[in-house]
Every structure is written in structure tokens, then in C-alpha cells.
Design an enzyme around this catalytic site. Structure first.
Site, PDB file in Angstrom:
ATOM      1  N   GLU A 161       0.892  -1.297   0.033  1.00  0.00           N
ATOM      2  CA  GLU A 161       0.088   0.082   0.043  1.00  0.00           C
ATOM      3  C   GLU A 161       0.965   1.164  -0.162  1.00  0.00           C
ATOM      4  O   GLU A 161       0.519   2.135   0.522  1.00  0.00           O
ATOM      5  CB  GLU A 161      -0.957   0.021   1.264  1.00  0.00           C
ATOM      6  CG  GLU A 161      -1.866  -0.928   1.139  1.00  0.00           C
ATOM      7  CD  GLU A 161      -3.047  -1.020   2.138  1.00  0.00           C
ATOM      8  OE1 GLU A 161      -4.118  -1.382   2.030  1.00  0.00           O
ATOM      9  OE2 GLU A 161      -2.550  -0.797   3.667  1.00  0.00           O
ATOM     10  N   GLU A 235      -6.456  -7.608  -1.614  1.00  0.00           N
ATOM     11  CA  GLU A 235      -7.165  -7.722  -0.428  1.00  0.00           C
ATOM     12  C   GLU A 235      -8.605  -7.502  -0.659  1.00  0.00           C
ATOM     13  O   GLU A 235      -9.029  -6.159  -0.684  1.00  0.00           O
ATOM     14  CB  GLU A 235      -6.769  -6.709   0.650  1.00  0.00           C
ATOM     15  CG  GLU A 235      -5.303  -7.098   1.187  1.00  0.00           C
ATOM     16  CD  GLU A 235      -4.824  -5.825   2.279  1.00  0.00           C
ATOM     17  OE1 GLU A 235      -5.502  -5.280   2.751  1.00  0.00           O
ATOM     18  OE2 GLU A 235      -3.633  -5.842   2.647  1.00  0.00           O
TER      19      GLU A 235
END
Length: 607
Positions: A161, A235
Site C-alpha cells: 500500500e 485484499e
């Protein structure tokens, strides 16, 4: 012999060994599951119809002190990956170095913060030197487990991320090169939420997205960024995490399945985060801070398809029915569940005050100025990482004690060992009773968990990080005790001077009791700390730190897995900060308390 052709992302769908392949994956963290249950959890994943396992790798556990590495027992990453291979699960490895994961400092070791100029997740030389040293030890352990070497690793994630952080344009290139130069040859990918995708591009690396609900255009924006490349939701958030003092988050099974169905119908590959959450044992929980600091709880149930303790849920059953249609072979039979037992209540037999326990801790360190726990001269110059730190100094008067928000994160305040009040991130002033005598002021400071996501990573030093003032005069001359409650400390206390519970008990203090398992093999259980009898603390069973309890909830029990119990005598030690009636209870199942739909919680819309 023909070269094995690994995972490829060169068209609108993945190929593996040249054949079309769809990732039906789920996340299980080996470090959140007792090793004795690794096989059980992975078999249940396989039986649900998943073909791929993903896991993070926590740097702070594998290198707890600079240059000291641990890949044994519950941290035997090679054994975990090899077990996945044995069970015919592919692996997507997410080695960081930053992992987020609701884990203390996002998995980065706290000793990095001893450098006052540290800039985490950048090409700052102090950070890259540490990363390179770590990768020199980590990557050779996993390189031979790649698909090209006959292993199960088909992809490796570059950092985590970073598009949402994006502090250094050269950083991701450095991580990519660090992997490739050490022998990583499988498909590389990045993982970001929709906003982070805008800043996450890296040549030759597949972008993937993180989400929970299909917002308008989210998948399309990913598709537009990399035409004719497969879509992977790296995710898919099956639930959400919890913080102390808030509600337990749930994501209804029907809502989850509806989204997963749409994603699969769209042709996307998917990885459920989490498939099985497990438990954040010990002091390893992280925290969030988007204006207000909130530490996370020890349970990482996550409202995932497989519960914290390995039970099937309605999500699991619905997901299995869905994934059956995407598997060409019949799914394996469901593995049996572990038995659980509510053992008889345990009465604590002995206690030891915090003050008496100091005899078994390291010698106190003298410091004229306040000093953070990370900068204490303990653990071979690596500082203190977790737990509690006791700061003591003398005062000549009473008056107004002001922390100036330099207590991280919560302090019990004592005058001559008498409890006076609490200072934390919400309460920063306290009145000290007036006296003409010189007295000892004690601050028992708890590191409640370092922030694991966002802008605050570089400011996560704990303990006293600046001046504490009494009547506007900074306090000086501290005696500092490291109380990280490591196994060596507990072992030293074992033969110490404990007092019978028939004597007056003192908090904060340690309470000891025996759980007798005398009928059959040990079974999973939950330790329940009655809220009327205990306030806040930590539970150790046979030396294992189960995590924190706190009467504010939402977590009401601590998971005690059977592999950590033994037939006969099991020692339980409770560290309690404020109040104890000397009894703990057991339950077969946890109570989650008040609940809230994750999609209705304003915090969750930030991510």
C-alpha cells in the site's frame, strides 16, 4: 527438462504453466496462529475451495534486535510455506518490509526509531541499510521455494500500500531491485486501495487493488491503468479489525458473498483478507490515528470466514458453496473441528506487587532527562520495544502535573506507591496532593501499540518522549525500569517471593494460579476476566503472552489454544494494573459484545 513457467499476467487472465489460472486465495498469517494449528487452518482453507495462500512476513519478529534473527518455531516461515506446498496450495508472499496488518509499527522493528532522523519507508540510508541486511537473511530462505525452483511461491508483493504513503519516488524501485538482485524471479505485484493506485505504478510490476464493496468505477480504474492485464483484488476485506473502547465490527455474510460473486463473475481473481484472522498475541497489536489515537485489540477474528479459533462460520459455508463452482475437482471433506472446554474457574493463589517484581527486572537506568523506551540502553543497545516502562523521580511539592502530551500512550501515576490517577492521550493534567516532604513520583507507562498505517509512522516512539512538568517546571533525574515482561523476566519471578492471596494484595501487580488439566487431552478455551473483578492487564499461560484485556471492550475473552496447554499443571500469571478479585473464568466461546456493520462505521470509509 522444460523450464517451469510460473504465474504470468500477460493477457486479460493469469496463466500458470501456460494454462489459464484464477487466483482463489485467502490470507492466513503464520505468526497469528500457533504452529500446532498451521495444518488445520490450511486444510480448512483448501476444503473451502481456495487454491492460493497469502501471508505477510513481520520483520519485527524475525529481527527483534539488529543483527539477531529468528526463523524458528512459530516463526519458521520455510516450514509454513512448505506445508502449503504439501497441501497443494500456491503462495503469494508479502515480505514487506512494511506490512501494515494491524501490527505494531506495521511490522517494522522499533529499534529503527533509535535514529532520531529516521525516515521509514524511504531511501533514507539508515532505513535502506537495515532493510538490505534483513533481506540478506530473509530472501535466501524463500528464493528456493519459488515456483521456478519447484516450490509453491507464484508471486511476491513489493512493499504494501505504498501508493497511499508515497513519500519517496525512488523507494519502490529500491525494494524491487532488492528482491530481484537476491534471486526473486516470480511475478511481482503491488497492492493498494483505489486512491493509492494513482501513485503506485512500477515498471514490470502488476498493480492490484484492495476493497470491500465494489464502488463505482473501482475495478474499471484498475483495468484502465493496465489494459489487457488480469484483475486481482489482492485484499478483499472479509470483515474488519476492532479497537479498544469501540464496537466489534461485522460484515454480513450475505453482503460479502454478493460482492465476491460479482468479482468472480467479472473474471477477477481474489484474495480474501482475512480468510482466517487468528490472534495478535503478546504486545504486537498496532493502532490507528486519524486525529485520535486508538489501539487495536488482541483478537484478530476480523469476522473472517474461519473464526479466530478455527470454527466454520456462515461466511465459510456460503463461500465454499460458491467456490465449488470454480473448482474442476470435488472439494476435500471438511476437517473436524477442535473441541473446546470451559474449564473450572481458577483462583489465584499468590500475588506479587509491581514494586516487588522490580527485583527480577533489569537494573534501572539513570537519566537526567525523559527518555523514550526505544532509547533505553537495554537488549544489547536495541532499546525496549514493547510492554511497560516505569519512570521514577523525586518531587518536593504537589500541584499541577502536565504531561504536555509526552506520555505514549497511557500512564498510571503514583506518589510514594499510592495510585493518584491516569494520564494518557486524552487526559494530560493531574493534581498531585500537597506535602512538605520529598516524595517519589512514579509513572508506569504502557506502550499500547504503535500506529501501523498512515502519516504517523515516524513519530511512534513510546514511553516518555519529552518533558513532564510539575507546576510548569520540567521533572528531572529519572530512574527508569524496563518492564517488557519477556520470558526471562517471568522465569526469574517464578522462584521469587510471592505472597499468599490471604495477605493484602496490591495493584499494579502479578497474580499467579494453576489450571489443572486432568481429564483427557487439553482443549481450546477462552480466558474470561470478569469485568467487575479485573480492569486492565495481560495474561500469560505457561510463559505464552495471550495478549491484553481491558474492561472497556469490545473484547471480553482471550483465546487460549490447546497446543499451549499441557496435561497436568498449567501456570497462569496475570499482570493487573488496578483491581483484582483473584479469580478468572473460562468459556467455550467468545462474546463479541456490541456490534456494528463495518460499512456503517465512519472510520472504515477512510481506508
Amino acid at each position: 527438462m522444460a523450464e517451469r513457467q510460473g504465474l504470468r499476467a500477460e493477457s486479460s487472465h493469469f496463466t500458470l504453466q501456460g494454462a489459464p489460472f484464477r487466483i482463489l486465495g485467502g490470507s492466513i498469517h503464520y505468526f497469528r496462529v500457533p504452529r500446532g494449528y498451521w495444518r488445520d487452518r490450511l486444510m480448512k482453507m483448501k476444503a473451502c475451495g481456495c487454491n492460493t495462500l497469502s501471508t505477510y512476513v513481520p520483520w519485527n519478529l524475525h529481527e527483534p534486535e539488529r543483527g539477531l534473527f529468528n526463523f524458528k518455531d512459530n516463526l519458521d516461515l520455510e516450514a509454513f510455506i512448505s506445508l502449503a506446498c504439501e497441501l497443494e496450495l500456491w503462495v503469494i508472499l508479502r515480505p514487506g518490509p512494511y506490512i501494515c496488518a494491524e501490527w505494531d509499527l506495521g511490522g517494522l522493528p522499533s529499534w529503527l526509531l533509535r535514529d532520531k532522523d529516521m525516515k521509514l519507508r524511504t531511501t533514507y540510508p539508515g532505513f535502506t541499510r537495515a532493510v538490505s541486511s534483513y533481506f540478506d537473511k530473509l530472501i535466501p530462505r524463500i528464493a528456493n521455494l519459488q515456483f521456478s525452483h519447484g516450490g509453491p511461491i507464484i508471486a511476491v508483493q513489493v512493499e504494501n500500500e505504498y501508493g497511499s504513503y508515497s513519500k519517496d519516488a525512488a523507494y519502490m524501485k529500491y525494494i524491487k531491485k532488492a528482491f530481484m538482485s537476491r534471486g526473486i524471479t516470480e511475478l511481482l505485484l503491488t497492492s493498494d486501495n483505489r486512491e493509492g493506485l494513482k501513485c503506485s505504478g512500477l515498471n514490470g510490476v502488476l498493480r492490484t487493488i484492495n476493497l470491500q464493496k465494489i464502488s463505482y468505477g473501482a475495478l474499471q480504474s484498475l483495468a484502465d491503468m493496465q489494459p489487457e492485464r488480469p484483475l486481482l483484488v489482492m485484499e478483499y476485506w472479509s470483515g474488519w479489525f476492532d479497537v479498544w473502547g469501540d464496537s466489534h465490527h461485522i460484515f454480513p455474510a450475505e453482503d460479502m458473498i454478493a460482492v465476491v460473486t460479482k468479482l468472480l463473475e467479472r473474471g477477477a481473481s481474489i484474495n480474501l483478507y482475512m480468510f482466517h484472522g487468528g490472534t495478535t498475541f503478546g504486545f504486537m497489536n498496532g493502532a490507528v490515528d486519524f486525529g485520535t489515537y486508538k489501539p487495536q485489540i488482541s483478537s484478530y477474528d476480523y469476522d473472517a470466514p474461519l473464526s479466530e479459533y478455527g470454527d466454520y462460520t456462515s461466511k465459510y459455508n456460503l463461500l465454499r458453496e460458491l467456490l465449488k463452482t470454480y473448482n474442476s475437482e470435488p472439494l476435500p471433506d471438511l476437517p473436524p473441528l477442535q473441541g473446546r472446554q470451559a474449564y473450572e474457574p481458577v483462583l489465584m493463589s499468590h500475588h506479587m506487587s509491581l514494586w516487588d517484581s522490580l527485583a527480577y527486572a533489569e537494573k534501572p537506568f539513570k537519566s537526567e532527562e525523559p527518555i523514550s523506551m526505544e532509547n533505553l540502553p537495554v537488549h544489547n543497545g536495541n532499546g525496549q520495544s514493547y510492554g511497560y516502562t516505569l519512570y521514577e523521580t523525586t518531587i518536593q511539592s504537589g500541584g499541577s502535573l502536565n504531561s504536555r502530551n509526552n506520555i505514549r500512550d497511557r500512564a498510571l501515576v503514583f506518589v510514594d506507591k499510592k495510585f493518584t490517577g491516569i494520564l494518557d492521550y486524552r487526559t494530560q493534567r493531574l493534581t498531585i496532593p500537597t506535602s512538605k516532604d520529598t516524595r517519589t513520583l512514579s509513572l508506569l507507562v504502557e506502550n499500547c501499540g504503535r500506529v501501523n498505517y498512515g502519516e504517523a509512522l515516524n513519530s511512534q516512539r513510546k514511553g516518555l518522549i519529552g518533558d513532564i512538568v510539575l507546576n510548569n517546571t520540567p521533572l528531572k533525574g529519572f530512574s527508569v525500569h524496563c518492564l517488557d515482561m519477556m520470558p526471562s523476566f517471568l522465569k526469574g519471578m517464578h522462584g521469587g517471593k510471592w505472597k499468599s492471596m490471604t495477605e493484602t494484595t496490591t495493584c499494579p501487580g502479578f497474580f499467579k494460579g494453576i489450571l489443572l488439566v486432568d481429564a483427557g487431552e487439553p482443549k481450546d478455551t477462552f480466558i474470561k476476566m470478569p469485568q467487575q473483578e479485573w480492569m486492565k492487564g495481560v495474561v500469560f499461560v505457561n510463559g505464552h503472552n495471550l495478549g491484553r484485556y481491558w474492561h472497556v471492550g469490545p473484547q471480553k475473552e482471550l483465546y487460549l489454544p490447546a497446543p499451549w496447554l499441557k496435561k497436568g499443571i498449567n501456570q497462569i500469571i496475570v499482570f493487573e494494573e488496578q483491581k483484582s478479585a483473584g479469580r478468572i473464568n473460562f468459556a467455550e466461546n467468545p462474546e463479541h459484545g456490541r456490534m456494528i456493520d463495518v460499512s456503517k462505521h465512519p472510520f472504515c470509509t477512510i481506508i
